[in-house]
Enzyme design. Structure first.
Site, PDB file in Angstrom:
ATOM      1  N   ARG A 298       0.811  -1.223   0.000  1.00 17.28           N
ATOM      2  CA  ARG A 298       0.000   0.000   0.000  1.00 17.28           C
ATOM      3  C   ARG A 298       0.840   1.265   0.000  1.00 17.28           C
ATOM      4  NH1 ARG A 298      -3.858   1.391   4.129  1.00 17.28           N
ATOM      5  NH2 ARG A 298      -2.933   3.449   4.035  1.00 17.28           N
TER       6      ARG A 298
ATOM      7  N   ALA B 104      -2.231  11.792   9.064  1.00 13.54           N
ATOM      8  CA  ALA B 104      -1.417  10.832   8.309  1.00 13.54           C
ATOM      9  C   ALA B 104      -1.740  10.960   6.825  1.00 13.54           C
ATOM     10  CB  ALA B 104      -1.674   9.401   8.782  1.00 13.54           C
TER      11      ALA B 104
ATOM     12  N   MET C  66      -0.385   9.308   2.589  1.00 14.68           N
ATOM     13  CA  MET C  66       0.506   8.506   1.762  1.00 14.68           C
ATOM     14  C   MET C  66       1.559   9.364   1.080  1.00 14.68           C
ATOM     15  SD  MET C  66      -0.840   5.630   2.390  1.00 14.68           S
ATOM     16  CE  MET C  66       0.190   4.638   1.302  1.00 14.68           C
TER      17      MET C  66
ATOM     18  N   GLU D 223      -0.270  17.238   4.594  1.00 12.27           N
ATOM     19  CA  GLU D 223      -1.363  16.511   5.243  1.00 12.27           C
ATOM     20  C   GLU D 223      -1.833  17.219   6.508  1.00 12.27           C
ATOM     21  OE1 GLU D 223      -3.071  13.941   4.185  1.00 12.27           O
ATOM     22  OE2 GLU D 223      -1.898  13.693   2.353  1.00 12.27           O
TER      23      GLU D 223
ATOM     24  N   SER E  63       2.682  -3.281  10.325  1.00 19.12           N
ATOM     25  CA  SER E  63       2.303  -4.693  10.461  1.00 19.12           C
ATOM     26  C   SER E  63       3.163  -5.519   9.517  1.00 19.12           C
ATOM     27  CB  SER E  63       0.815  -4.874  10.137  1.00 19.12           C
ATOM     28  OG  SER E  63       0.403  -6.198  10.369  1.00 19.12           O
TER      29      SER E  63
ATOM     30  N   GLY F  56       4.266  -8.385   9.316  1.00 16.67           N
ATOM     31  CA  GLY F  56       3.929  -9.757   8.977  1.00 16.67           C
ATOM     32  C   GLY F  56       3.084  -9.872   7.721  1.00 16.67           C
TER      33      GLY F  56
ATOM     34  N   GLU G 160       4.138  -1.584   4.320  1.00 12.97           N
ATOM     35  CA  GLU G 160       3.970  -0.166   4.619  1.00 12.97           C
ATOM     36  C   GLU G 160       4.921   0.315   5.714  1.00 12.97           C
ATOM     37  OE1 GLU G 160       0.332   2.966   5.350  1.00 12.97           O
ATOM     38  OE2 GLU G 160       0.131   0.939   6.139  1.00 12.97           O
TER      39      GLU G 160
ATOM     40  N   GLU H   3     -11.646  13.084  -2.444  1.00 12.45           N
ATOM     41  CA  GLU H   3     -11.218  11.828  -1.846  1.00 12.45           C
ATOM     42  C   GLU H   3     -12.232  11.323  -0.822  1.00 12.45           C
ATOM     43  OE1 GLU H   3      -7.257  12.023  -0.293  1.00 12.45           O
ATOM     44  OE2 GLU H   3      -6.340  12.361  -2.266  1.00 12.45           O
TER      45      GLU H   3
ATOM     46  N   GLU I  20     -13.213  12.610   1.911  1.00 11.26           N
ATOM     47  CA  GLU I  20     -12.759  12.754   3.290  1.00 11.26           C
ATOM     48  C   GLU I  20     -13.725  13.640   4.071  1.00 11.26           C
ATOM     49  OE1 GLU I  20      -7.931  12.282   3.033  1.00 11.26           O
ATOM     50  OE2 GLU I  20      -8.774  14.272   2.716  1.00 11.26           O
TER      51      GLU I  20
END
Length: 203
Positions: free
Chosen positions: A50, A90, A92, A106, A127, A129, A133, A156, A158
């Site tokens: 992602r 947050a 991207m 942002e 994460s 596993g 990201e 978007e 939002e």
């Protein structure tokens, strides 16, 4: 601490993209060295790709207040009391952008507040596993009196409500489980360990 293995101790045998949309899903085939010695057999893992992101902790060291945002997070629908989550800012990181530039952008888009200064704190994986990201974590010195209203980009979809909490109030929301997303928990725990230093610097 010097760890035993590094990038050279993994051999990538193949990588296939099995889904590509806004996010993508890749299947990796690899082998790696083992703690007990020798090499593993072929291992296959699906990885959710992602992209990388920034997380921004907006903090006013003068008033000892934190700005948090609230928005709907559909993946947690049915798993919490409410799918509207209190979060840090947050976003991207797109190709060609620097993490700090994204952090500034942002912060304005999601909270309507501009940073007096922006400082990088750390880099972490959310994460590892299952997803590649990587988060670049910043704290932004802000004027909390400027934080109010509803923000976000309409194209978007939002819909973001801005909240101002005292640092103590925000940390209580971590302790009672109201704040239950990793980036915000990490950020507020870091603040609890470092706020005295930040307040002294701003004097």
């Amino acid at each position: 601490m010097k760890q035993k293995f590094d990038q050279q101790d993994v051999v990538l045998l193949g990588k296939e993209t099995v889904f590509k949309g806004f996010f993508s899903l890749d299947v990796y085939r690899f082998k790696h060295k083992l703690f007990k010695g020798g090499w593993s057999g072929e291992v296959k893992r699906e990885v959710f790709e992602r992209g990388d992101a920034v997380v921004v902790l907006p903090y006013d060291p003068v008033t000892d207040e934190v700005v948090l945002i609230e928005q709907l997070r559909i993946p947690v629908l049915g798993k919490t009391k409410t799918p509207w989550m209190l979060e840090l800012v947050a976003g991207m990181i797109e190709e060609g952008e620097t993490a700090e530039a994204v952090a500034h952008r942002e912060l304005v888009e999601e909270s309507g507040v501009e940073a007096k200064q922006m400082s990088k704190i750390s880099t972490y994986f959310a994460s590892p596993g299952g997803t590649s990201e990587k988060f670049e974590f910043f704290w932004a010195e802000i004027d909390a009196s400027q934080a109010h209203g509803v923000h976000g980009l309409e194209y978007e979809d939002e819909d973001i409500q801005v909240h101002v909490f005292s640092r103590d109030q925000a940390f209580k929301l971590v302790n009672d489980g109201t704040i239950n997303n990793a980036s915000t928990v990490i950020g507020l725990q870091w603040l609890e360990l470092n706020y005295q230093k930040l307040r002294k610097i701003s004097e």
